[in-house]
Design a protein around this motif. Structure first.
Motif, PDB file in Angstrom:
ATOM      1  N   ASP A  22     100.483  49.904  77.303  1.00  0.00           N
ATOM      2  CA  ASP A  22      99.913  50.369  78.564  1.00  0.00           C
ATOM      3  C   ASP A  22      99.889  49.205  79.559  1.00  0.00           C
ATOM      4  OD1 ASP A  22      98.442  51.355  80.678  1.00  0.00           O
ATOM      5  OD2 ASP A  22      96.690  51.882  79.479  1.00  0.00           O
ATOM      6  N   LEU A  23     100.837  49.207  80.499  1.00  0.00           N
ATOM      7  CA  LEU A  23     100.912  48.122  81.475  1.00  0.00           C
ATOM      8  C   LEU A  23      99.680  48.080  82.378  1.00  0.00           C
ATOM      9  CD1 LEU A  23     104.685  48.247  82.501  1.00  0.00           C
ATOM     10  CD2 LEU A  23     103.538  46.592  81.019  1.00  0.00           C
ATOM     11  N   GLY A  24      99.072  49.224  82.620  1.00  0.00           N
ATOM     12  CA  GLY A  24      97.859  49.252  83.437  1.00  0.00           C
ATOM     13  C   GLY A  24      96.732  48.453  82.813  1.00  0.00           C
ATOM     14  N   THR A  25      96.719  48.379  81.504  1.00  0.00           N
ATOM     15  CA  THR A  25      95.684  47.644  80.786  1.00  0.00           C
ATOM     16  C   THR A  25      96.087  46.207  80.489  1.00  0.00           C
ATOM     17  OG1 THR A  25      94.930  49.686  79.731  1.00  0.00           O
ATOM     18  CG2 THR A  25      94.303  47.614  78.656  1.00  0.00           C
ATOM     19  N   TYR A  26      97.324  45.998  80.073  1.00  0.00           N
ATOM     20  CA  TYR A  26      97.705  44.708  79.507  1.00  0.00           C
ATOM     21  C   TYR A  26      98.652  43.852  80.347  1.00  0.00           C
ATOM     22  CZ  TYR A  26      95.632  46.588  75.286  1.00  0.00           C
ATOM     23  OH  TYR A  26      94.767  47.122  74.376  1.00  0.00           O
ATOM     24  N   GLN A  27      99.218  44.412  81.411  1.00  0.00           N
ATOM     25  CA  GLN A  27     100.196  43.633  82.174  1.00  0.00           C
ATOM     26  C   GLN A  27      99.557  42.432  82.840  1.00  0.00           C
ATOM     27  OE1 GLN A  27     102.244  45.899  85.178  1.00  0.00           O
ATOM     28  NE2 GLN A  27     103.982  44.510  85.149  1.00  0.00           N
ATOM     29  N   PHE A  28     100.217  41.289  82.684  1.00  0.00           N
ATOM     30  CA  PHE A  28      99.756  40.045  83.303  1.00  0.00           C
ATOM     31  C   PHE A  28     100.395  39.922  84.679  1.00  0.00           C
ATOM     32  CE2 PHE A  28     100.457  35.436  84.041  1.00  0.00           C
ATOM     33  CZ  PHE A  28      99.123  35.066  84.160  1.00  0.00           C
ATOM     34  N   HIS A  29      99.587  39.570  85.660  1.00  0.00           N
ATOM     35  CA  HIS A  29     100.059  39.377  87.030  1.00  0.00           C
ATOM     36  C   HIS A  29      99.777  37.938  87.436  1.00  0.00           C
ATOM     37  CE1 HIS A  29     100.806  43.643  87.680  1.00  0.00           C
ATOM     38  NE2 HIS A  29      99.705  43.855  87.000  1.00  0.00           N
ATOM     39  N   PRO A  30     100.762  37.053  87.302  1.00  0.00           N
ATOM     40  CA  PRO A  30     100.528  35.630  87.583  1.00  0.00           C
ATOM     41  C   PRO A  30     100.207  35.349  89.045  1.00  0.00           C
ATOM     42  CG  PRO A  30     102.852  36.020  87.259  1.00  0.00           C
ATOM     43  CD  PRO A  30     102.142  37.298  86.917  1.00  0.00           C
ATOM     44  N   ASP A  31     100.544  36.276  89.945  1.00  0.00           N
ATOM     45  CA  ASP A  31     100.280  36.073  91.357  1.00  0.00           C
ATOM     46  C   ASP A  31      98.834  36.394  91.740  1.00  0.00           C
ATOM     47  OD1 ASP A  31     101.249  38.617  90.557  1.00  0.00           O
ATOM     48  OD2 ASP A  31     101.347  39.237  92.644  1.00  0.00           O
ATOM     49  N   VAL A  32      98.086  36.970  90.820  1.00  0.00           N
ATOM     50  CA  VAL A  32      96.679  37.292  91.075  1.00  0.00           C
ATOM     51  C   VAL A  32      95.836  36.133  90.562  1.00  0.00           C
ATOM     52  CG1 VAL A  32      94.779  38.859  90.577  1.00  0.00           C
ATOM     53  CG2 VAL A  32      97.099  39.759  90.896  1.00  0.00           C
ATOM     54  N   ILE A  33      95.150  35.483  91.463  1.00  0.00           N
ATOM     55  CA  ILE A  33      94.290  34.353  91.093  1.00  0.00           C
ATOM     56  C   ILE A  33      92.883  34.888  90.809  1.00  0.00           C
ATOM     57  CG2 ILE A  33      93.341  32.131  91.822  1.00  0.00           C
ATOM     58  CD1 ILE A  33      96.416  32.186  91.527  1.00  0.00           C
ATOM     59  N   LEU A  34      92.372  34.572  89.641  1.00  0.00           N
ATOM     60  CA  LEU A  34      91.034  35.010  89.271  1.00  0.00           C
ATOM     61  C   LEU A  34      89.998  33.967  89.660  1.00  0.00           C
ATOM     62  CD1 LEU A  34      91.787  36.325  85.680  1.00  0.00           C
ATOM     63  CD2 LEU A  34      91.529  37.662  87.757  1.00  0.00           C
ATOM     64  N   HIS A  59     107.794  37.509  72.644  1.00  0.00           N
ATOM     65  CA  HIS A  59     107.211  38.798  72.252  1.00  0.00           C
ATOM     66  C   HIS A  59     106.281  39.366  73.316  1.00  0.00           C
ATOM     67  CE1 HIS A  59     104.179  35.837  71.132  1.00  0.00           C
ATOM     68  NE2 HIS A  59     103.301  36.828  71.170  1.00  0.00           N
ATOM     69  N   ARG A  60     105.884  38.556  74.276  1.00  0.00           N
ATOM     70  CA  ARG A  60     104.975  39.008  75.333  1.00  0.00           C
ATOM     71  C   ARG A  60     105.713  39.646  76.510  1.00  0.00           C
ATOM     72  NH1 ARG A  60     101.222  33.642  75.357  1.00  0.00           N
ATOM     73  NH2 ARG A  60     100.185  34.035  73.366  1.00  0.00           N
ATOM     74  N   VAL A  61     107.032  39.718  76.437  1.00  0.00           N
ATOM     75  CA  VAL A  61     107.828  40.273  77.527  1.00  0.00           C
ATOM     76  C   VAL A  61     108.401  41.624  77.090  1.00  0.00           C
ATOM     77  CG1 VAL A  61     109.726  39.841  79.132  1.00  0.00           C
ATOM     78  CG2 VAL A  61     108.420  37.909  78.214  1.00  0.00           C
ATOM     79  N   ILE A  62     108.160  42.642  77.927  1.00  0.00           N
ATOM     80  CA  ILE A  62     108.618  44.003  77.637  1.00  0.00           C
ATOM     81  C   ILE A  62     109.303  44.558  78.885  1.00  0.00           C
ATOM     82  CG2 ILE A  62     106.886  44.448  75.860  1.00  0.00           C
ATOM     83  CD1 ILE A  62     105.182  45.840  77.927  1.00  0.00           C
ATOM     84  N   ASN A  63     109.867  45.746  78.778  1.00  0.00           N
ATOM     85  CA  ASN A  63     110.566  46.281  79.946  1.00  0.00           C
ATOM     86  C   ASN A  63     109.599  46.910  80.941  1.00  0.00           C
ATOM     87  OD1 ASN A  63     110.156  49.038  79.264  1.00  0.00           O
ATOM     88  ND2 ASN A  63     112.145  49.216  78.280  1.00  0.00           N
ATOM     89  N   ILE A 118      96.841  43.393  71.498  1.00  0.00           N
ATOM     90  CA  ILE A 118      97.503  44.359  72.366  1.00  0.00           C
ATOM     91  C   ILE A 118      97.738  45.645  71.578  1.00  0.00           C
ATOM     92  CG2 ILE A 118      99.541  44.819  73.806  1.00  0.00           C
ATOM     93  CD1 ILE A 118      97.790  42.398  74.722  1.00  0.00           C
ATOM     94  N   GLU A 119      97.352  46.769  72.150  1.00  0.00           N
ATOM     95  CA  GLU A 119      97.601  48.054  71.502  1.00  0.00           C
ATOM     96  C   GLU A 119      99.028  48.491  71.809  1.00  0.00           C
ATOM     97  OE1 GLU A 119      94.666  51.095  72.184  1.00  0.00           O
ATOM     98  OE2 GLU A 119      93.096  49.579  72.350  1.00  0.00           O
ATOM     99  N   VAL A 120      99.775  48.783  70.765  1.00  0.00           N
ATOM    100  CA  VAL A 120     101.159  49.231  70.894  1.00  0.00           C
ATOM    101  C   VAL A 120     101.274  50.575  70.189  1.00  0.00           C
ATOM    102  CG1 VAL A 120     103.580  48.674  70.482  1.00  0.00           C
ATOM    103  CG2 VAL A 120     101.932  46.823  70.836  1.00  0.00           C
ATOM    104  N   SER A 121     101.824  51.573  70.900  1.00  0.00           N
ATOM    105  CA  SER A 121     101.951  52.901  70.304  1.00  0.00           C
ATOM    106  C   SER A 121     102.993  52.897  69.190  1.00  0.00           C
ATOM    107  CB  SER A 121     102.348  53.919  71.379  1.00  0.00           C
ATOM    108  OG  SER A 121     103.712  53.774  71.711  1.00  0.00           O
ATOM    109  N   GLU A 122     103.033  53.977  68.445  1.00  0.00           N
ATOM    110  CA  GLU A 122     104.017  54.127  67.367  1.00  0.00           C
ATOM    111  C   GLU A 122     105.437  54.040  67.906  1.00  0.00           C
ATOM    112  OE1 GLU A 122     103.678  54.346  64.009  1.00  0.00           O
ATOM    113  OE2 GLU A 122     101.581  53.853  64.400  1.00  0.00           O
ATOM    114  N   THR A 123     105.629  54.435  69.164  1.00  0.00           N
ATOM    115  CA  THR A 123     106.963  54.414  69.766  1.00  0.00           C
ATOM    116  C   THR A 123     107.268  53.095  70.468  1.00  0.00           C
ATOM    117  OG1 THR A 123     106.102  55.475  71.768  1.00  0.00           O
ATOM    118  CG2 THR A 123     107.034  56.918  70.058  1.00  0.00           C
TER     119      THR A 123
END
Length: 91
Positions: free
Chosen positions: A73-85, A35-39, A64-69
């Protein structure tokens, strides 16, 4: 993550469709967080209304906020595994 991101992380950057197939056929057996994978457009890509509502509900249960459609928002919620925190940073 998007299907393409998962494919790249698995070492096969052109295999987004195979990621879809694997998640569809193996998620139950291996308890995959499908469920965590989207297009790439940030949309839930399932076709059935029941599937869309199920994925939307599971994402919302994780905050995660999901619109009615069915958009995320990938800018807010997209995970980037290559970015080390650094320790103490938040994703």
């Amino acid at each position: 993550m998007t299907y393409g991101q998962v494919a790249r992380a698995a070492g096969s950057p052109r295999a987004a469709r195979q990621v879809v197939r694997i998640l569809h056929s193996m998620s139950r057996k291996h308890d995959l967080p499908w469920h965590r994978v989207i297009n790439v457009k940030g949309q839930i890509a399932l076709k059935s209304e029941e599937g869309i509502m199920n994925q939307k509900s599971m994402l919302e249960d994780e905050g995660i906020e999901v619109s009615e459609t069915g958009n995320v928002d990938l800018g807010t919620y997209q995970f980037h595994p290559d970015v080390i925190l650094d320790e103490g940073d938040t994703p």
